[in-house]
Write an enzyme that holds these catalytic residues in place. Structure first.
Site, mmCIF file in Angstrom:
data_model
loop_
_atom_site.group_PDB
_atom_site.id
_atom_site.type_symbol
_atom_site.label_atom_id
_atom_site.label_comp_id
_atom_site.label_asym_id
_atom_site.label_seq_id
_atom_site.Cartn_x
_atom_site.Cartn_y
_atom_site.Cartn_z
ATOM 1 N N ASP A 1 -7.595 -10.460 -2.441
ATOM 2 C CA ASP A 1 -6.923 -11.155 -1.341
ATOM 3 C C ASP A 1 -7.899 -11.617 -0.271
ATOM 4 O O ASP A 1 -7.658 -12.638 0.378
ATOM 5 C CB ASP A 1 -5.932 -10.195 -0.652
ATOM 6 C CG ASP A 1 -4.641 -10.035 -1.437
ATOM 7 O OD1 ASP A 1 -4.479 -10.725 -2.459
ATOM 8 O OD2 ASP A 1 -3.803 -9.219 -1.019
ATOM 9 N N HIS B 1 -1.771 -8.512 9.341
ATOM 10 C CA HIS B 1 -2.105 -7.382 8.450
ATOM 11 C C HIS B 1 -3.453 -6.724 8.768
ATOM 12 O O HIS B 1 -3.709 -5.613 8.298
ATOM 13 C CB HIS B 1 -2.149 -7.846 6.989
ATOM 14 C CG HIS B 1 -0.841 -8.325 6.449
ATOM 15 N ND1 HIS B 1 0.287 -7.530 6.461
ATOM 16 C CD2 HIS B 1 -0.481 -9.498 5.859
ATOM 17 C CE1 HIS B 1 1.292 -8.218 5.899
ATOM 18 N NE2 HIS B 1 0.856 -9.407 5.543
ATOM 19 N N GLY C 1 -4.569 -8.529 3.477
ATOM 20 C CA GLY C 1 -3.573 -9.597 3.344
ATOM 21 C C GLY C 1 -3.994 -10.925 3.935
ATOM 22 O O GLY C 1 -3.223 -11.566 4.652
ATOM 23 N N HIS D 1 6.395 -10.849 4.972
ATOM 24 C CA HIS D 1 5.724 -9.559 4.777
ATOM 25 C C HIS D 1 5.847 -8.689 6.028
ATOM 26 O O HIS D 1 5.897 -9.216 7.154
ATOM 27 C CB HIS D 1 4.236 -9.783 4.486
ATOM 28 C CG HIS D 1 3.964 -10.600 3.261
ATOM 29 N ND1 HIS D 1 3.891 -11.982 3.300
ATOM 30 C CD2 HIS D 1 3.768 -10.241 1.967
ATOM 31 C CE1 HIS D 1 3.649 -12.433 2.065
ATOM 32 N NE2 HIS D 1 3.574 -11.402 1.246
ATOM 33 N N TYR E 1 2.984 -20.420 2.164
ATOM 34 C CA TYR E 1 2.066 -20.855 1.108
ATOM 35 C C TYR E 1 2.571 -22.062 0.334
ATOM 36 O O TYR E 1 1.923 -22.508 -0.602
ATOM 37 C CB TYR E 1 1.733 -19.638 0.208
ATOM 38 C CG TYR E 1 1.259 -18.521 1.098
ATOM 39 C CD1 TYR E 1 0.003 -18.599 1.697
ATOM 40 C CD2 TYR E 1 2.111 -17.482 1.489
ATOM 41 C CE1 TYR E 1 -0.410 -17.650 2.622
ATOM 42 C CE2 TYR E 1 1.701 -16.525 2.408
ATOM 43 C CZ TYR E 1 0.443 -16.617 2.961
ATOM 44 O OH TYR E 1 0.035 -15.692 3.882
HETATM 45 ZN ZN LIG Z 1 3.495 -13.207 4.887
#
Ligand SMILES: [Zn+2]
Length: 376
Positions: free
Chosen positions: A95, A137, A145, A174, A300
């Site tokens: 990631d 994150h 992340g 998330h 994304y």
């Molecule tokens: Zn996210």
């Protein structure tokens, strides 16, 4: 006074994490150009456009460790010094790849959030939006992340030097784990995260039972949701949990992480929101009339990101955003409309399961957290 400020510079969107990486900073350029095609920055609109600045080391160190900062600085220029990238969760095919210029890129997106925070704190605008921020994150000593420095935490730390209470609401798909971790023991920051449950999605945390500890007990709030959650049930959960808690907490500043990876077209997540559902949440934030620092986050699907953040800024700045998008934008990016005209297809059985899951999460938040805030 202008209604809103937007923080952007092409430097924020030119770096590449890795050719095949799902996080493409060029999505910021897509968004900026779409807003620009609507005249958002032509000087006549009630909107300010400002450039970011780099965050200082001192600002970054309000959350991150010196060792991590020094390591990121070295990796960014192709050196390792005494460090192994793996010890900071960097890996070539994972990631968080190491890429040239990542230190400067992370300083700039963090500084963009600080510019936005300063504008809001000084009451120069009611809301400032940094679409390059929201990297929720990142942890004190490691990347996570796709996030290197945690700009929400750093911006909130700055705000806390000047105000008593900050509410942070995270509507990314998330869990906002890094921000929650930073403020888990304090009642000066109320963190609320709505997200796809960690049973199905990274980072695996964000259970409804994570409610803070010590002085922070009841000031970390999590609303996990199931795959195929649609606009209707998402908004229901949002209105049942977020609005009463914000009214009870009465923050001096509201910070929102507006990730758009909840969108039904997002390639790495499983919720089923449309641009209209996302925008309805943004309208709820605006209606609170609290000084408001708005940050970006995940997302994304390039079209969904550009369209949803354009709609979000439209709400903040009171812009008219008629359909369809301009011919020149359509030709360049193949996007014809801002809003979807159809709902995502969700099987009735999945719809029922997702609704039950949302109801259970809301019930548990009300049981575990609402009494702390004298809510019933
Ligand atoms: Zn996210």
């Amino acid at each position: 006074m202008k209604k809103a400020a937007f923080i952007y510079d092409p430097q924020l969107s030119t770096h590449v994490l890795r050719d095949d990486h799902v996080m493409r900073p060029s999505r910021l350029q897509y968004t900026f150009e779409l807003l620009d095609s609507y005249g958002a920055f032509d000087g006549k609109a009630p909107s300010l456009l400002l450039s970011p600045r780099k965050a200082t080391e001192e600002e970054v160190l309000t959350f991150h460790t010196r060792e991590y900062l020094e390591a990121v600085k070295l990796f960014s220029r192709g050196e390792h010094g005494p460090y192994d990238p793996l010890q900071f969760n960097f890996s070539q095919y994972g990631d968080n790849p190491v890429y040239p210029g990542m230190y400067e890129a992370a300083l700039l997106s963090t500084g963009a959030s600080l510019v936005a925070a300063e504008l809001v704190l000084n009451k120069e605008v009611p809301v400032a939006f940094n679409i390059s921020g929201g990297l929720h994150h990142a942890m004190p000593g490691h990347a996570s992340g796709f996030c290197i420095f945690n700009d929400p935490v750093i911006a909130i730390n700055y705000l806390l030097k000047h105000v008593s209470r900050v509410a942070y609401v995270d509507i990314d798909c998330h869990h906002g784990d890094g921000v929650q971790a930073a403020f888990y023991n304090t009642d000066r920051v109320l963190t609320i995260s709505l997200h796809e449950s960690g049973r199905w999605l990274f980072p695996g945390t964000g259970d409804v039972t994570e409610i803070g500890q010590g002085r922070g007990l009841g000031y970390s709030v999590n609303v996990p949701l199931a795959p195929y959650t649609t606009d209707e049930m998402y908004l229901w959960a949002f209105r049942e949990v977020v609005l009463p808690l914000l009214h009870a907490y009465r923050p001096d500043v509201l910070v929102t992480q507006l990730g758009v990876d909840t969108h039904f077209n997002d390639p790495i997540t499983h919720l089923a929101l449309t641009s209209q559902g996302f925008t309805a949440c943004v309208e709820e934030f605006r209606n609170l009339v609290v000084p408001w620092l708005a940050l970006g986050g995940g997302g994304y699907d390039m079209s969904a990101v550009a369209r949803c953040w354009t709609l979000a800024y439209g709400v903040m700045a009171g812009l008219e955003l008629p359909e369809p998008v301009s011919a020149s934008y359509r030709e360049r990016y193949g996007i014809t409309h801002l809003r979807e005209s159809e709902k995502p297809p969700v099987e009735p059985e999945m719809h029922t399961l997702a609704r039950r899951f949302a109801e259970e999460s809301v019930r548990e938040v009300k049981r575990l957290v609402f009494p702390v805030h004298r809510l019933t």
